[in-house]
Design an enzyme around this catalytic site. Structure first.
Site, PDB file in Angstrom:
ATOM      1  N   ASP A  17       0.834  -1.195   0.000  1.00  0.00           N
ATOM      2  CA  ASP A  17       0.000   0.000   0.000  1.00  0.00           C
ATOM      3  C   ASP A  17       0.874   1.253   0.000  1.00  0.00           C
ATOM      4  OD1 ASP A  17      -1.961   1.885   0.234  1.00  0.00           O
ATOM      5  OD2 ASP A  17      -2.714   1.206   2.174  1.00  0.00           O
ATOM      6  N   ASP A 220      -2.145   4.996  -5.481  1.00  0.00           N
ATOM      7  CA  ASP A 220      -2.546   4.167  -4.338  1.00  0.00           C
ATOM      8  C   ASP A 220      -2.630   2.700  -4.746  1.00  0.00           C
ATOM      9  OD1 ASP A 220      -3.591   3.035  -2.080  1.00  0.00           O
ATOM     10  OD2 ASP A 220      -5.378   4.295  -1.978  1.00  0.00           O
TER      11      ASP A 220
END
Length: 350
Positions: A17, A220
């Site tokens: 992430d 992201d």
């Protein structure tokens, strides 16, 4: 990403992430946890595990902490899909180098005992790649990293194929076809500048005025969709629909207002999109921008969404570049030059 933690080592499998800063894995005991097929990490069985004191500098590096009566550094980490809660601790983490050697680091991580996040059962937690002091690259001293994500659904069709991630020397993204764009650090996250998107040969600017703010879209890898502000999305959808001769689905209660079709959108019947970042044009083929959101159903939806009236509405006039459209690109982050690079790559063959 696979790593091992503790002594003796236990394998963990974390979602990578780029938009978060805390590495965590589910631990025993787990009061509220998502299902995982791999054994949970039991800190009592590791000789190298130690909790971090609430009054230590390391504890203060996380912004959502509170002290337990036993002086433990209890953390909370929030995500769009829920919360992770647990104890900040120190442990030995081991990964495999490109030469096949095991390399170990002592890192601070979250030993999670309460998660309201619903990850898939092949996952044990999260490997944070953000710019904060507790992220994985920061803690191992890596100034660059790169990853190659598999196309959506590959894990179901062939679980033996895995994506790739590398850190430090050897993780550079170089060679033919590489394009690069500068990133802006906002809140320890990587924002780049999206100028517009071409549908075929029709250019759709991010703003009708053709003026854009630097750092208007977040890269992201931990989120799925490519989310855009309403005005930009609506103009883009008009152009996409023009290039698909099939009638889209309407008023589906399950899919909401997403652009979806009952026929598979392929490279033959769908449009090519070119994402125009500052200094870098990234081409997305139809099979990269349409996928099946519901397994087992022949429904194919546009992987770009209007973020209004979704859990991403707080993005306002900014966007989010999620992992669906990052698949089959080798994507590199150079933290010294502050550049993000993209190289079209068959990630199933690395």
């Amino acid at each position: 990403m696979k790593a091992s933690i503790g002594t003796p080592p236990v394998d963990i499998y974390g979602i990578i992430d780029t938009a978060s800063d805390l590495v965590w894995t589910q631990c025993v005991p787990c009061d509220v946890c998502f299902n995982q097929i791999h054994p949970k990490f039991d800190p009592k069985k590791s000789s190298t595990y130690s909790e971090i004191s609430c009054h230590s500098k390391k504890c203060q590096e996380w912004d959502q902490i509170h002290c337990s009566p036993l002086n433990s550094c209890n953390y909370v980490s929030g995500y769009t899909s829920g919360l992770s809660k647990g104890v900040l601790a120190k442990e030995k983490v081991t990964i495999t180098s490109t030469s096949g050697q095991a390399v170990s680091f002592d890192i601070a991580f979250g030993c999670a005992h309460n998660n309201t996040i619903n990850y898939n059962d092949h996952t044990t937690g999260l490997i944070a790649l953000g710019l904060g002091p507790l992220s994985f690259p920061s803690q191992i001293g890596s100034k660059m990293f790169s990853y190659c994500l598999l196309p959506y659904g590959t894990e179901y069709t062939d679980p033996s194929i895995t994506g790739k991630i590398s850190f430090g020397n050897g993780s550079e993204v170089v060679g033919d076809g590489v394009v690069s764009t500068p990133f802006v650090a906002v809140g320890n996250q990587y924002y780049v500048t999206l100028e517009g998107i071409s549908v075929g040969d029709t250019y759709v600017p991010f703003n009708s005025s053709r003026k854009v703010s630097m750092g208007n879209i977040l890269i992201d890898s931990g989120s799925t969709l490519f989310a855009l502000p309403p005005d930009f999305y609506n103009r883009l959808e008009v152009e996409v629909k023009k290039r698909i001769s099939i009638e889209p689905m309407k008023n589906d209660t399950l899919l909401g207002n997403r652009l979806c079709y009952r026929t598979e959108i392929t490279n033959d019947n769908g449009p090519l999109l070119t994402v125009h970042f500052d200094g870098a044009d990234v081409e997305l083929k139809p099979i990269q921008i349409f996928n099946q959101p519901v397994r087992g159903y022949d429904i194919y939806c546009f992987a770009i969404i209007n973020h209004a009236k979704t859990e991403l509405a707080d993005l306002g006039d900014q966007g989010l570049y999620g992992n669906y459209v990052q698949a089959n690109f080798l994507i590199g982050f150079d933290l010294e030059t502050r550049m993000v690079s993209f190289k079209p790559t068959d990630c199933t063959k690395l």
